[in-house]
Design an enzyme around this catalytic site. Structure first.
Site, PDB file in Angstrom:
ATOM      1  N   CYS A  70      62.368  41.517   9.996  1.00 20.19           N
ATOM      2  CA  CYS A  70      61.767  40.561   9.070  1.00 20.19           C
ATOM      3  C   CYS A  70      61.975  40.931   7.599  1.00 20.19           C
ATOM      4  CB  CYS A  70      60.296  40.369   9.412  1.00 20.19           C
ATOM      5  SG  CYS A  70      60.121  39.614  11.061  1.00 20.19           S
ATOM      6  N   LYS A  78      54.510  32.312   9.670  1.00 26.15           N
ATOM      7  CA  LYS A  78      55.788  31.957  10.302  1.00 26.15           C
ATOM      8  C   LYS A  78      55.713  32.217  11.794  1.00 26.15           C
ATOM      9  CE  LYS A  78      57.626  36.487   9.007  1.00 26.15           C
ATOM     10  NZ  LYS A  78      57.972  37.048  10.309  1.00 26.15           N
ATOM     11  N   ASP A 129      54.668  41.037   6.902  1.00 27.70           N
ATOM     12  CA  ASP A 129      54.109  41.292   8.250  1.00 27.70           C
ATOM     13  C   ASP A 129      53.431  42.654   8.443  1.00 27.70           C
ATOM     14  OD1 ASP A 129      55.477  38.915   8.525  1.00 27.70           O
ATOM     15  OD2 ASP A 129      56.698  39.528  10.231  1.00 27.70           O
TER      16      ASP A 129
END
Ligand SMILES: [Zn+2]
Length: 196
Positions: free
Chosen positions: A151, A106, A8
């Site tokens: 994450c 996601k 990310d």
């Protein structure tokens, strides 16, 4: 074989973004330099529909960063971030992408959040990352990116539960909350992960 998972590194998680991680941009040159050390590099990308259930704005009266519930699971309500096809959801411009072989998106299901690159938070649906890594003969993953206490941690932890050797790259990640990341590191070590 070892793989680097870049989690990310998107504009909304960098200073100036919608859900900024303090000092998040400091990892960019480190992550870029690290890539050459790995035979396989993959990335994850938070990719929410507008009005995703993890957004405070989707819950009347909820404030960003407040703890609530989403479809029966505890949920931190976040500022709107990484909305599909917006500039905030794009990878940081300074991130070298040439060696990223595959990107796993996601957070598309509005009813559940997805911190890990492997599964949603209810472990109901896999992203395909596990199968991809196994198909490439990967036995060990090193996780970098944002944010360390969410994450990155959950990706590292799920890798362990799937039987991969798993490390979090401390220089190549930054946390939203330092105390939360300290607890996450303890838990990760206890589960058999290692810190590099
Ligand atoms: Zn998200």
């Amino acid at each position: 074989m070892k793989a680097l998972i870049i989690v990310d590194i998107q504009n909304d998680f960098l200073p100036g973004g919608a859900l900024p991680v303090a000092d998040g941009d400091a990892i960019l040159p480190i992550v870029n330099a690290l890539q050459a050390e790995y035979p396989l590099v993959v990335a994850t990308q938070d990719w929410h529909p507008a009005r995703h259930g993890s957004f405070a704005s989707a819950h009347p009266g909820a404030q960003p960063y407040e703890l609530g519930e989403l479809d029966g699971l505890p949920q931190v309500f976040w500022p709107d971030h990484c909305v599909q096809s917006t500039a905030g959801a794009e990878f940081a411009e300074e991130l070298d992408q040439e060696r990223i072989e595959a990107v796993f998106r996601k957070g598309m299901d509005p009813r559940i959040d997805s911190y890990s690159g492997f599964f949603d938070n209810g472990q109901k649906k896999a992203t395909g990352l596990e199968a991809y890594l196994r198909g490439r003969g990967v036995t060990e993953v090193h996780v970098a990116g944002l944010a360390a206490d969410y994450c990155v941690y959950y990706t590292g932890k799920d890798a362990l539960s799937l039987g991969f050797k798993s490390a979090i790259l401390l220089e190549a990640t930054r946390a939203i909350d330092a105390a939360g990341f300290a607890l996450a590191q303890e838990q990760f070590l206890k589960l058999g992960g290692f810190l590099l």
